[in-house]
Design a protein around this motif. Structure first.
Motif, PDB file in Angstrom:
ATOM      1  N   ALA A 302       0.833  -1.214   0.000  1.00  0.00           N
ATOM      2  CA  ALA A 302       0.000   0.000   0.000  1.00  0.00           C
ATOM      3  C   ALA A 302       0.860   1.254   0.000  1.00  0.00           C
ATOM      4  CB  ALA A 302      -0.928   0.009   1.206  1.00  0.00           C
ATOM      5  N   SER A 303       2.012   1.170   0.633  1.00  0.00           N
ATOM      6  CA  SER A 303       2.910   2.326   0.648  1.00  0.00           C
ATOM      7  C   SER A 303       4.199   2.036  -0.108  1.00  0.00           C
ATOM      8  CB  SER A 303       3.241   2.714   2.091  1.00  0.00           C
ATOM      9  OG  SER A 303       3.916   1.655   2.741  1.00  0.00           O
ATOM     10  N   GLY A 304       4.721   0.817   0.040  1.00  0.00           N
ATOM     11  CA  GLY A 304       6.033   0.545  -0.521  1.00  0.00           C
ATOM     12  C   GLY A 304       7.078   1.365   0.209  1.00  0.00           C
ATOM     13  N   TYR A 305       8.276   1.434  -0.365  1.00  0.00           N
ATOM     14  CA  TYR A 305       9.340   2.217   0.263  1.00  0.00           C
ATOM     15  C   TYR A 305       9.198   3.689  -0.102  1.00  0.00           C
ATOM     16  CZ  TYR A 305      13.821   4.280   1.297  1.00  0.00           C
ATOM     17  OH  TYR A 305      14.790   5.113   1.773  1.00  0.00           O
ATOM     18  N   VAL A 306       9.304   4.557   0.887  1.00  0.00           N
ATOM     19  CA  VAL A 306       9.270   6.000   0.692  1.00  0.00           C
ATOM     20  C   VAL A 306      10.487   6.588   1.387  1.00  0.00           C
ATOM     21  CG1 VAL A 306       7.986   8.140   1.128  1.00  0.00           C
ATOM     22  CG2 VAL A 306       6.747   6.031   0.593  1.00  0.00           C
ATOM     23  N   GLN A 307      11.131   7.559   0.749  1.00  0.00           N
ATOM     24  CA  GLN A 307      12.273   8.205   1.379  1.00  0.00           C
ATOM     25  C   GLN A 307      11.881   8.747   2.744  1.00  0.00           C
ATOM     26  OE1 GLN A 307      13.355  10.932  -1.869  1.00  0.00           O
ATOM     27  NE2 GLN A 307      15.416  10.092  -1.740  1.00  0.00           N
ATOM     28  N   GLY A 308      12.721   8.519   3.713  1.00  0.00           N
ATOM     29  CA  GLY A 308      12.443   8.917   5.088  1.00  0.00           C
ATOM     30  C   GLY A 308      12.288   7.703   5.975  1.00  0.00           C
ATOM     31  N   ILE A 309      11.741   6.611   5.417  1.00  0.00           N
ATOM     32  CA  ILE A 309      11.606   5.383   6.197  1.00  0.00           C
ATOM     33  C   ILE A 309      12.985   4.845   6.565  1.00  0.00           C
ATOM     34  CG2 ILE A 309      10.777   2.993   6.134  1.00  0.00           C
ATOM     35  CD1 ILE A 309       8.433   3.889   4.465  1.00  0.00           C
ATOM     36  N   ASN A 310      13.980   5.097   5.717  1.00  0.00           N
ATOM     37  CA  ASN A 310      15.330   4.623   6.006  1.00  0.00           C
ATOM     38  C   ASN A 310      15.854   5.183   7.331  1.00  0.00           C
ATOM     39  OD1 ASN A 310      15.240   7.035   4.232  1.00  0.00           O
ATOM     40  ND2 ASN A 310      17.466   7.073   4.536  1.00  0.00           N
ATOM     41  N   ASP A 311      15.478   6.433   7.663  1.00  0.00           N
ATOM     42  CA  ASP A 311      15.913   7.020   8.931  1.00  0.00           C
ATOM     43  C   ASP A 311      15.335   6.283  10.131  1.00  0.00           C
ATOM     44  OD1 ASP A 311      17.504   9.043   7.878  1.00  0.00           O
ATOM     45  OD2 ASP A 311      15.867  10.489   7.772  1.00  0.00           O
ATOM     46  N   LEU A 312      14.143   5.719   9.978  1.00  0.00           N
ATOM     47  CA  LEU A 312      13.434   5.154  11.120  1.00  0.00           C
ATOM     48  C   LEU A 312      14.016   3.838  11.606  1.00  0.00           C
ATOM     49  CD1 LEU A 312       9.741   5.953  10.070  1.00  0.00           C
ATOM     50  CD2 LEU A 312      11.433   7.423  11.169  1.00  0.00           C
ATOM     51  N   VAL A 313      14.916   3.244  10.831  1.00  0.00           N
ATOM     52  CA  VAL A 313      15.579   2.009  11.282  1.00  0.00           C
ATOM     53  C   VAL A 313      16.659   2.326  12.307  1.00  0.00           C
ATOM     54  CG1 VAL A 313      16.809  -0.070  10.561  1.00  0.00           C
ATOM     55  CG2 VAL A 313      15.227   1.023   8.979  1.00  0.00           C
ATOM     56  N   THR A 314      17.316   3.485  12.149  1.00  0.00           N
ATOM     57  CA  THR A 314      18.569   3.733  12.881  1.00  0.00           C
ATOM     58  C   THR A 314      18.426   3.719  14.404  1.00  0.00           C
ATOM     59  OG1 THR A 314      18.286   6.119  12.531  1.00  0.00           O
ATOM     60  CG2 THR A 314      19.674   4.951  10.986  1.00  0.00           C
ATOM     61  N   PRO A 315      17.396   4.350  15.006  1.00  0.00           N
ATOM     62  CA  PRO A 315      17.337   4.292  16.475  1.00  0.00           C
ATOM     63  C   PRO A 315      17.225   2.867  17.013  1.00  0.00           C
ATOM     64  CG  PRO A 315      15.909   6.036  15.647  1.00  0.00           C
ATOM     65  CD  PRO A 315      16.333   5.225  14.466  1.00  0.00           C
ATOM     66  N   PHE A 316      16.394   2.050  16.357  1.00  0.00           N
ATOM     67  CA  PHE A 316      16.259   0.662  16.814  1.00  0.00           C
ATOM     68  C   PHE A 316      17.586  -0.080  16.671  1.00  0.00           C
ATOM     69  CE2 PHE A 316      11.780   1.586  15.501  1.00  0.00           C
ATOM     70  CZ  PHE A 316      11.212   1.453  16.759  1.00  0.00           C
ATOM     71  N   PHE A 317      18.240   0.082  15.537  1.00  0.00           N
ATOM     72  CA  PHE A 317      19.503  -0.618  15.304  1.00  0.00           C
ATOM     73  C   PHE A 317      20.532  -0.230  16.359  1.00  0.00           C
ATOM     74  CE2 PHE A 317      23.689  -1.077  13.343  1.00  0.00           C
ATOM     75  CZ  PHE A 317      23.627  -2.389  12.900  1.00  0.00           C
ATOM     76  N   VAL A 318      20.655   1.065  16.650  1.00  0.00           N
ATOM     77  CA  VAL A 318      21.646   1.546  17.617  1.00  0.00           C
ATOM     78  C   VAL A 318      21.315   1.050  19.024  1.00  0.00           C
ATOM     79  CG1 VAL A 318      22.529   3.613  18.763  1.00  0.00           C
ATOM     80  CG2 VAL A 318      22.340   3.555  16.283  1.00  0.00           C
ATOM     81  N   VAL A 319      20.045   1.102  19.395  1.00  0.00           N
ATOM     82  CA  VAL A 319      19.655   0.660  20.741  1.00  0.00           C
ATOM     83  C   VAL A 319      19.910  -0.831  20.915  1.00  0.00           C
ATOM     84  CG1 VAL A 319      17.655   0.270  22.252  1.00  0.00           C
ATOM     85  CG2 VAL A 319      18.021   2.514  21.203  1.00  0.00           C
ATOM     86  N   PHE A 320      19.559  -1.640  19.925  1.00  0.00           N
ATOM     87  CA  PHE A 320      19.772  -3.080  20.064  1.00  0.00           C
ATOM     88  C   PHE A 320      21.256  -3.442  19.953  1.00  0.00           C
ATOM     89  CE2 PHE A 320      15.221  -3.332  18.338  1.00  0.00           C
ATOM     90  CZ  PHE A 320      14.705  -3.220  19.623  1.00  0.00           C
ATOM     91  N   LEU A 321      22.017  -2.654  19.211  1.00  0.00           N
ATOM     92  CA  LEU A 321      23.468  -2.850  19.165  1.00  0.00           C
ATOM     93  C   LEU A 321      24.103  -2.497  20.514  1.00  0.00           C
ATOM     94  CD1 LEU A 321      26.120  -3.367  17.546  1.00  0.00           C
ATOM     95  CD2 LEU A 321      26.034  -0.962  16.850  1.00  0.00           C
ATOM     96  N   SER A 322      23.541  -1.508  21.212  1.00  0.00           N
ATOM     97  CA  SER A 322      24.138  -1.034  22.465  1.00  0.00           C
ATOM     98  C   SER A 322      24.141  -2.105  23.558  1.00  0.00           C
ATOM     99  CB  SER A 322      23.403   0.211  22.966  1.00  0.00           C
ATOM    100  OG  SER A 322      22.112  -0.123  23.465  1.00  0.00           O
ATOM    101  N   GLU A 323      23.347  -3.151  23.394  1.00  0.00           N
ATOM    102  CA  GLU A 323      23.392  -4.262  24.355  1.00  0.00           C
ATOM    103  C   GLU A 323      24.764  -4.924  24.375  1.00  0.00           C
ATOM    104  OE1 GLU A 323      19.652  -6.853  25.163  1.00  0.00           O
ATOM    105  OE2 GLU A 323      19.633  -6.441  23.031  1.00  0.00           O
ATOM    106  N   PHE A 324      25.499  -4.792  23.272  1.00  0.00           N
ATOM    107  CA  PHE A 324      26.767  -5.517  23.121  1.00  0.00           C
ATOM    108  C   PHE A 324      27.973  -4.590  23.033  1.00  0.00           C
ATOM    109  CE2 PHE A 324      23.200  -7.623  21.063  1.00  0.00           C
ATOM    110  CZ  PHE A 324      23.143  -8.801  21.785  1.00  0.00           C
ATOM    111  N   VAL A 325      27.741  -3.279  23.163  1.00  0.00           N
ATOM    112  CA  VAL A 325      28.815  -2.298  23.020  1.00  0.00           C
ATOM    113  C   VAL A 325      28.763  -1.352  24.205  1.00  0.00           C
ATOM    114  CG1 VAL A 325      29.849  -0.550  21.529  1.00  0.00           C
ATOM    115  CG2 VAL A 325      28.531  -2.418  20.512  1.00  0.00           C
ATOM    116  N   GLU A 326      29.878  -1.210  24.918  1.00  0.00           N
ATOM    117  CA  GLU A 326      29.900  -0.354  26.096  1.00  0.00           C
ATOM    118  C   GLU A 326      29.973   1.124  25.732  1.00  0.00           C
ATOM    119  OE1 GLU A 326      29.509  -1.019  29.345  1.00  0.00           O
ATOM    120  OE2 GLU A 326      28.987  -3.036  28.694  1.00  0.00           O
ATOM    121  N   GLU A 327      30.816   1.469  24.760  1.00  0.00           N
ATOM    122  CA  GLU A 327      30.984   2.876  24.399  1.00  0.00           C
ATOM    123  C   GLU A 327      31.466   2.974  22.954  1.00  0.00           C
ATOM    124  OE1 GLU A 327      35.372   3.957  25.981  1.00  0.00           O
ATOM    125  OE2 GLU A 327      33.888   3.701  27.561  1.00  0.00           O
ATOM    126  N   ASP A 328      31.558   4.225  22.461  1.00  0.00           N
ATOM    127  CA  ASP A 328      32.006   4.481  21.087  1.00  0.00           C
ATOM    128  C   ASP A 328      31.206   3.676  20.070  1.00  0.00           C
ATOM    129  OD1 ASP A 328      33.904   6.303  21.872  1.00  0.00           O
ATOM    130  OD2 ASP A 328      35.479   4.805  22.090  1.00  0.00           O
TER     131      ASP A 328
END
Length: 503
Positions: A302-328
């Motif tokens: 119904a929507s397909g890919y629209v520019q801007g959706i790519n940004d919405l992945v990044t917070p989830f990816f960073v938060v779930f990555l942070s489980e395994f990374v202490e800093e930097d």
């Protein structure tokens, strides 16, 4: 829900006029490809959206050899290979040092800092160097061309993932106070219960989630993880297997005639997602984003890919990555993680992004009615809460769509440092309809935050340049907390009141 009068969408011809008038009012030497712009007529709202969403970005012509032969790369087992995406040239110099701001900013207008805040600032008085992971050697002509483009465009703030300033100490992690320790203990207690009380979890999450428990809390608040502790491992395994089943079933079709345009657009957009943070320029990370976005797009026709959706992945990816990374986190090599861990981060990011988009999908369907309604609602709300700003925009013929489209399309992610987006999303996930409704009040509060700067502008170009490049580079938890408090106040005053948008 918005009033019925907001459902009338703006005609395509009006949108054409808006985008053309935006560019027409900017001198030619500041307008990329100005000669070609008028010859391209927007045939849909999507085209208008593309032309405004990245109006200040560098051109897309570097994707000409997009459909070159695909080379194998280091994918987790069972995944089909994809080609590596070369990072695009950054929009600003590659070696950039971020130093604490010594001039007046939003935080300086607040009450005098406490001893704790002063201590944080002293410990934070360091330097952060952000380097692009791509040190590709460019020929002289390419460098000259890139520099010319940079000089002709407004400077966009450099947004590091972890900027060691004001509300963070020298390790990049917030200082743990007695109050923070007490809050963390409360979260740990709620999360350890056989059945987590979601209402209590939301109540405590509204004012920010401790970093240590943010990943599991986000999974719960998004509805991805069940509240029953005994079922969690089983559900996680089933959902992760289901996602990689989609990969095996659909991902090979990305070069088919039906989907190649979708995949091509995703391929172009991903290197432009946080281009100055090395984490997002890693081939392994870009391939993860390609898979997540492609699978989501073909499962949501119904929507397909629209520019801007790519940004919405990044917070989830960073938060779930942070489980395994202490800093930097911004410099962490994701390929160094065990493959199973990489796969889990990818699958969890897909499902949580999907849950978010389920609530705002009308932002991305044909003609993007959700965004049009929200921009109109913002205009009418601002006309009530700050008539001076509203009339100032009228005086200089600034249309809300010209700046607020991106605020709605990208959920303010282009306007704030990523660390601020993550803090903002703590509250959005704690709020009922946080992304779809509370965001409107956050945008109103965000606009009013810059009242003094807006009213100091003396022409259309100055106003638009300010609104497209608001100086939030040094924002942290304190500024986001104040923004959210003001948004809550506005919601309490105006939400659910008859005619609350209209005078």
């Amino acid at each position: 829900g918005h009033p019925a009068n907001l459902t009338q969408l703006i005609p395509v011809e009006r949108l054409q006029h808006l985008v053309e008038s935006t560019w027409a009012s900017i001198p030619v030497e500041h307008t990329p490809k100005a000669n070609n712009l008028k010859s391209k007529k927007a045939s849909s709202f999507h085209e208008f959206a593309r032309s405004t969403n990245d109006a200040w970005d560098i051109d897309d012509e570097e994707d000409e050899d997009f459909l070159a032969p695909i080379h194998p790369s280091s994918l987790p087992p069972t995944l089909p290979s994809t080609h590596q995406v070369p990072p695009l040239p950054p929009q600003q110099p590659i070696n950039t040092t971020i130093e604490p701001d010594t001039g007046p900013g939003p935080a300086d207008r607040l009450a005098p800092p406490t001893a704790e805040v002063r201590l944080q600032h002293e410990e934070a008085n360091g330097r952060v160097v952000v380097k692009s992971s791509s040190e590709a050697q460019l020929n002289t002509n390419t460098v000259r061309s890139t520099l010319q483009k940079q000089q002709s465009l407004p400077v966009r703030p450099i947004i590091p993932l972890v900027a060691r300033i004001s509300d963070q100490n020298s390790s990049g992690a917030p200082i743990m106070t007695v109050r923070d320790k007490s809050r963390l203990d409360k979260f740990k207690y709620l999360l350890s219960c056989p059945n987590t009380d979601l209402e209590e979890l939301r109540k405590h999450s509204w004012s920010g989630i401790p970093r240590e428990v943010r990943p599991i809390t986000w999974r719960l608040l998004s509805g991805y993880l069940p509240v029953n502790m005994e079922r969690r491992d089983l559900v996680l395994k089933r959902k992760r297997d289901e996602y990689f089943g989609f990969i095996e079933q659909y991902y090979h079709s990305r070069t088919d005639e039906t989907y190649k345009d979708t995949y091509r657009q995703i391929h172009i957009d991903i290197p432009r997602t946080n281009p100055l943070i090395p984490l997002f320029q890693q081939p392994a990370v870009q391939e993860v984003f390609e898979r997540i976005l492609f699978i989501w797009a073909i499962r949501h026709p119904a929507s397909g890919y629209v520019q801007g959706i790519n940004d919405l992945v990044t917070p989830f990816f960073v938060v779930f990555l942070s489980e395994f990374v202490e800093e930097d986190v911004e410099n962490f090599d994701v390929a160094s993680l065990p493959l199973d861990t990489q796969r889990n981060i990818e699958a969890d990011s897909f499902w949580c992004m999907t849950k978010l988009l389920d609530g705002i999908q009308d932002n991305y369907t044909f003609a993007q009615p959700g965004i049009q309604n929200k921009v109109k609602a913002l205009e009418e709300l601002v006309s009530r809460i700050d008539e001076d700003i509203h009339n100032y925009f009228k005086r200089y013929e600034v249309e809300y769509l010209q700046f607020a489209f991106r605020w709605m399309n990208n959920l303010l992610m282009r306007e704030l440092p990523l660390r601020c987006t993550i803090r903002l999303w703590d509250t959005y996930q704690a709020e009922q309809e946080g992304f779809s409704h509370f965001h409107l009040y956050v945008c109103a509060a965000f606009l009013i935050e810059w009242r003094k700067e807006i009213l100091s502008m003396v022409d259309f170009q100055g106003l638009l340049m300010l609104l497209q490049n608001l100086p939030t580079i040094h924002w942290g938890n304190e500024e986001v907390g104040l923004l959210l408090a003001e948004a809550y106040r506005l919601k309490y005053m105006f939400a659910d009141a008859p005619n609350h948008y209209k005078r």
